[in-house]
Design a protein around this motif. Sequence first.
Motif, PDB file in Angstrom:
ATOM      1  N   SER A 208       0.951  -1.170  -0.011  1.00 22.23           N
ATOM      2  CA  SER A 208      -0.111  -0.120   0.003  1.00 22.23           C
ATOM      3  C   SER A 208       0.920   1.288  -0.076  1.00 22.23           C
ATOM      4  O   SER A 208       1.644   1.348   0.847  1.00 22.23           O
ATOM      5  N   VAL A 209       0.894   2.115  -1.063  1.00 18.96           N
ATOM      6  CA  VAL A 209       1.889   2.993  -1.210  1.00 18.96           C
ATOM      7  C   VAL A 209       1.294   4.479  -1.522  1.00 18.96           C
ATOM      8  O   VAL A 209       0.057   4.651  -2.216  1.00 18.96           O
ATOM      9  N   ILE A 210       1.825   5.366  -0.527  1.00 19.53           N
ATOM     10  CA  ILE A 210       1.086   6.641  -0.627  1.00 19.53           C
ATOM     11  C   ILE A 210       1.639   7.517  -1.751  1.00 19.53           C
ATOM     12  O   ILE A 210       2.810   7.441  -2.431  1.00 19.53           O
ATOM     13  N   GLY A 211       0.684   8.185  -2.586  1.00 18.84           N
ATOM     14  CA  GLY A 211       0.795   8.862  -3.675  1.00 18.84           C
ATOM     15  C   GLY A 211       1.929   9.871  -3.611  1.00 18.84           C
ATOM     16  O   GLY A 211       2.225  10.425  -2.688  1.00 18.84           O
ATOM     17  N   ARG A 212       2.479  10.191  -4.735  1.00 17.60           N
ATOM     18  CA  ARG A 212       3.478  11.136  -5.050  1.00 17.60           C
ATOM     19  C   ARG A 212       3.141  12.737  -4.479  1.00 17.60           C
ATOM     20  O   ARG A 212       3.747  13.365  -3.700  1.00 17.60           O
ATOM     21  N   ASN A 213       1.909  13.044  -4.897  1.00 18.04           N
ATOM     22  CA  ASN A 213       1.422  14.435  -4.610  1.00 18.04           C
ATOM     23  C   ASN A 213       1.474  14.660  -2.916  1.00 18.04           C
ATOM     24  O   ASN A 213       1.758  15.525  -2.433  1.00 18.04           O
ATOM     25  N   SER A 214       1.049  13.770  -2.172  1.00 18.53           N
ATOM     26  CA  SER A 214       0.698  13.598  -0.746  1.00 18.53           C
ATOM     27  C   SER A 214       2.113  13.739  -0.010  1.00 18.53           C
ATOM     28  O   SER A 214       2.294  14.566   0.706  1.00 18.53           O
ATOM     29  N   ILE A 215       3.132  12.978  -0.709  1.00 13.94           N
ATOM     30  CA  ILE A 215       4.463  12.760   0.112  1.00 13.94           C
ATOM     31  C   ILE A 215       5.256  14.424  -0.249  1.00 13.94           C
ATOM     32  O   ILE A 215       5.948  14.921   0.476  1.00 13.94           O
ATOM     33  N   PHE A 216       4.972  14.872  -1.457  1.00 19.31           N
ATOM     34  CA  PHE A 216       5.622  15.726  -1.939  1.00 19.31           C
ATOM     35  C   PHE A 216       5.352  17.034  -1.231  1.00 19.31           C
ATOM     36  O   PHE A 216       5.971  18.168  -1.465  1.00 19.31           O
ATOM     37  N   ALA A 217       4.090  17.173  -0.611  1.00 19.62           N
ATOM     38  CA  ALA A 217       3.645  18.363   0.148  1.00 19.62           C
ATOM     39  C   ALA A 217       4.617  18.472   1.201  1.00 19.62           C
ATOM     40  O   ALA A 217       4.473  19.681   1.676  1.00 19.62           O
ATOM     41  N   PHE A 218       5.295  17.329   1.662  1.00 19.59           N
ATOM     42  CA  PHE A 218       6.208  17.553   2.758  1.00 19.59           C
ATOM     43  C   PHE A 218       7.804  17.791   2.505  1.00 19.59           C
ATOM     44  O   PHE A 218       8.519  17.806   3.296  1.00 19.59           O
ATOM     45  N   LYS A 219       7.800  18.063   1.342  1.00 17.74           N
ATOM     46  CA  LYS A 219       9.212  18.355   0.743  1.00 17.74           C
ATOM     47  C   LYS A 219       9.589  19.698   1.504  1.00 17.74           C
ATOM     48  O   LYS A 219       9.126  20.912   1.513  1.00 17.74           O
ATOM     49  N   GLY A 220      10.961  19.329   2.029  1.00 17.26           N
ATOM     50  CA  GLY A 220      11.645  20.509   2.886  1.00 17.26           C
ATOM     51  C   GLY A 220      11.330  20.428   4.045  1.00 17.26           C
ATOM     52  O   GLY A 220      11.822  21.277   4.934  1.00 17.26           O
ATOM     53  N   SER A 221      10.485  19.687   4.586  1.00 14.73           N
ATOM     54  CA  SER A 221      10.037  19.734   6.022  1.00 14.73           C
ATOM     55  C   SER A 221      10.812  18.920   6.903  1.00 14.73           C
ATOM     56  O   SER A 221      11.286  17.759   6.581  1.00 14.73           O
ATOM     57  N   ASP A 222      11.163  19.227   8.016  1.00 10.93           N
ATOM     58  CA  ASP A 222      11.814  18.284   8.796  1.00 10.93           C
ATOM     59  C   ASP A 222      10.581  17.648   9.712  1.00 10.93           C
ATOM     60  O   ASP A 222      11.095  16.858  10.754  1.00 10.93           O
TER      61      ASP A 222
ATOM     62  N   LYS B  89      11.938  17.545 -15.213  1.00 10.17           N
ATOM     63  CA  LYS B  89      11.746  19.070 -15.395  1.00 10.17           C
ATOM     64  C   LYS B  89      10.362  19.470 -15.698  1.00 10.17           C
ATOM     65  O   LYS B  89       9.898  20.293 -15.086  1.00 10.17           O
ATOM     66  N   GLY B  90       9.866  18.919 -16.735  1.00  9.74           N
ATOM     67  CA  GLY B  90       8.623  19.024 -17.205  1.00  9.74           C
ATOM     68  C   GLY B  90       7.657  18.752 -15.744  1.00  9.74           C
ATOM     69  O   GLY B  90       6.722  19.534 -15.613  1.00  9.74           O
ATOM     70  N   LEU B  91       7.716  17.820 -15.213  1.00 10.24           N
ATOM     71  CA  LEU B  91       6.833  17.542 -13.992  1.00 10.24           C
ATOM     72  C   LEU B  91       6.857  18.523 -13.020  1.00 10.24           C
ATOM     73  O   LEU B  91       5.933  18.970 -12.525  1.00 10.24           O
ATOM     74  N   ALA B  92       8.099  18.992 -12.742  1.00 13.39           N
ATOM     75  CA  ALA B  92       8.333  20.086 -11.842  1.00 13.39           C
ATOM     76  C   ALA B  92       7.453  21.373 -12.263  1.00 13.39           C
ATOM     77  O   ALA B  92       6.699  21.901 -11.022  1.00 13.39           O
ATOM     78  N   PHE B  93       7.480  21.541 -13.373  1.00 15.91           N
ATOM     79  CA  PHE B  93       6.730  22.783 -13.913  1.00 15.91           C
ATOM     80  C   PHE B  93       5.238  22.629 -13.776  1.00 15.91           C
ATOM     81  O   PHE B  93       4.373  23.305 -13.407  1.00 15.91           O
ATOM     82  N   TYR B  94       4.971  21.286 -14.161  1.00 16.03           N
ATOM     83  CA  TYR B  94       3.611  20.861 -14.337  1.00 16.03           C
ATOM     84  C   TYR B  94       2.764  20.715 -12.883  1.00 16.03           C
ATOM     85  O   TYR B  94       1.476  20.897 -12.800  1.00 16.03           O
ATOM     86  N   TYR B  95       3.373  20.272 -11.942  1.00 17.84           N
ATOM     87  CA  TYR B  95       2.920  20.146 -10.641  1.00 17.84           C
ATOM     88  C   TYR B  95       2.778  21.532  -9.831  1.00 17.84           C
ATOM     89  O   TYR B  95       2.341  21.676  -8.523  1.00 17.84           O
ATOM     90  N   ARG B  96       3.262  22.680 -10.328  1.00 20.39           N
ATOM     91  CA  ARG B  96       3.173  23.932  -9.541  1.00 20.39           C
ATOM     92  C   ARG B  96       1.891  24.550  -9.707  1.00 20.39           C
ATOM     93  O   ARG B  96       1.222  24.124 -10.714  1.00 20.39           O
ATOM     94  N   PRO B  97       1.468  25.321  -8.690  1.00 17.12           N
ATOM     95  CA  PRO B  97       0.018  26.032  -8.982  1.00 17.12           C
ATOM     96  C   PRO B  97       0.258  26.748 -10.392  1.00 17.12           C
ATOM     97  O   PRO B  97       0.924  27.350 -10.715  1.00 17.12           O
ATOM     98  N   PHE B  98      -0.975  26.585 -11.107  1.00 16.32           N
ATOM     99  CA  PHE B  98      -1.101  26.959 -12.425  1.00 16.32           C
ATOM    100  C   PHE B  98      -0.594  28.407 -12.716  1.00 16.32           C
ATOM    101  O   PHE B  98      -1.181  29.285 -11.963  1.00 16.32           O
ATOM    102  N   SER B  99       0.242  28.797 -13.549  1.00 20.72           N
ATOM    103  CA  SER B  99       0.289  29.818 -14.356  1.00 20.72           C
ATOM    104  C   SER B  99       0.681  29.736 -15.772  1.00 20.72           C
ATOM    105  O   SER B  99       1.162  28.395 -16.221  1.00 20.72           O
ATOM    106  N   VAL B 100       0.344  30.639 -16.656  1.00 24.18           N
ATOM    107  CA  VAL B 100       0.773  30.223 -18.087  1.00 24.18           C
ATOM    108  C   VAL B 100       2.070  29.844 -18.419  1.00 24.18           C
ATOM    109  O   VAL B 100       2.428  29.005 -19.115  1.00 24.18           O
TER     110      VAL B 100
END
Length: 578
Positions: A219-233, A330-341
């Motif tokens: 049972s594996v937690i999804g990418r977006n949930s775990i990346f929400a804690f990126k940079g967190s201690d 790199k594409g994914l990094a930009f894709y997952y940011r809050p939307f901007s043109v």
Amino acid sequence: MVRKLAAILAADVVGYSKLMGSDESGTLSSLRSFRNDLLSPLLERSNGAILKSMGDGWFIEFQSVTDAVSCALALQDALENQSPIQLRIGLHIGEVTITEEDIYGDGVNISARLQEMAAPGAIVISDAARGAMDGRLSSEFQNFGAQDLKNISEPVIAFGRGMEAAPAAAKNDRRDGTSKPSLAVRPFKSLSRDEDQEFFADGIVEDLITAFARFRWLSVIGRNSIFAFKGSDTSSSYLAAELGVRYFVEGSVRASPSRVRVNVQLIDAKKNKNIWAETYDRPQGELFDLQDEVTRSITGVLIPALSKAEMDRSMRSNHPKLDAWQSYQKGLAFYYRPFSVEDHAEARLHFDLAIERDPNFSDAYAMVALMGAYSIRSGQTSYTSTADEIIAEALQAAEKAVLLDDSGALAHIALGVVKCWMGELDVAVAECQTAVRLNPNLAQAHHELGFTLNHAGQCADAVSCFDEAIRLSPNDPARWNFYLLKGSMLFAIGDFDEAIDCLNQSARLRPAAFFPYVFLAATYIEMNDDLAAQEAVDQILKRKVGLKLENLRTVFGKAPAEHLVRAMKNLEIAGLPA
């Protein structure tokens, strides 16, 4: 026989047999007083109805989870220190079947199992129930993580109130080998200040999550949930409770133009113990072999009985060229940011570059297809082409993705999403079902299956898809959309109070989004609350100036389901311009 989705409260009198043995008449008198003076008035105020009485317990149905929780809190608070009667209470929202003889279904079974876990005077609720309730009430409950429940096939994330500690029967505490090990891969630390190396480290984590997720034994937690804690201690023990997992993969990456060094460790968060660690120092050209080795090693630790053949079947069948993979990350990094043109255009540029560098890279084509379909669906885009031109390009990319890698879940998701927009709903549902089969831990696959079932009018089935997406990615920044679509499905099947709760949760999670108010307005019209519907339309136009019904018709596609047509009619009644 009646079959429906309902909030079910299971209540049981603590020590009933002992009470009856010591003072039968007094106990029966106390129960009558409890029933007449407390329970019945509370049920009347909370729109609750007893489905089944068992002498020492009850199954009670409510029209909304918020009503059920409010009633449960009032019951336990009233009984505290004032009555010989003590209750254990469990609560779940799920399907229930009612016949003349009995009641059945997950709503009953899971609420009963949660009630068994509760301490005297306590309440234990499921994650599904907590997600559907009023946000002010949800803060009353402590996360106890994923629980294995007797005769329930999948673990349930439980929350408790009135208990100092989690129940003893936590998920993965069982030693009979039947429960799935639960796992999350934390973002790796990049031991370099180079931004490209940050993409590189994130890419390794993304690939590891995808690799682990293919194993249906995990049972594996999804990418977006775990990346929400990126940079967190944040400590692993806290994250374990927050995400409902026991094991964490952690690590660091140091890369040079020619070599990569990766430190990886597997941690048992419950015991706060490092149970496996390794350092890899390889030429960059062997990166994918390194990832496969890490995956096999950790899977072998967690599931010793897993054969090599089974492992090989679950591993990625081919690897892209390294420079293409780097562009894709790199594409994914930009894709997952809050939307901007600007970020949207940058993501597409890198996906196109990944395809240029490796014309056989299936996932890159899939992302091009998804970008096109989502740009039409969301109305947010950097594209200047017409909708027909965008979807034609997306279809071509999705079909190419499947042709290149028929075993890739992302490719089938992309084709399903595009076919859904085109109105080919049978194909869309089949493609998303294939994606779920190929990668049962991928929250996106369950979400898109729910979305296609939504358009196909199979709304009750869609609700469970969104529940599964929420379970697999409980901290996903996009979970507002999970709740939005679940709310729209509840609107479709006529559970209007539950729909309101779910849509309000969506609106709280994404205050800038206008879509929760679209279905709130439609639902309020069904409830004959014209004033609330008009206020919801005002909130729509406040967030999306100039929105008209014709814009929604474009978003809903060429063959909208009956409930979507009904929603648009209700919006017109509520005052949204045509």
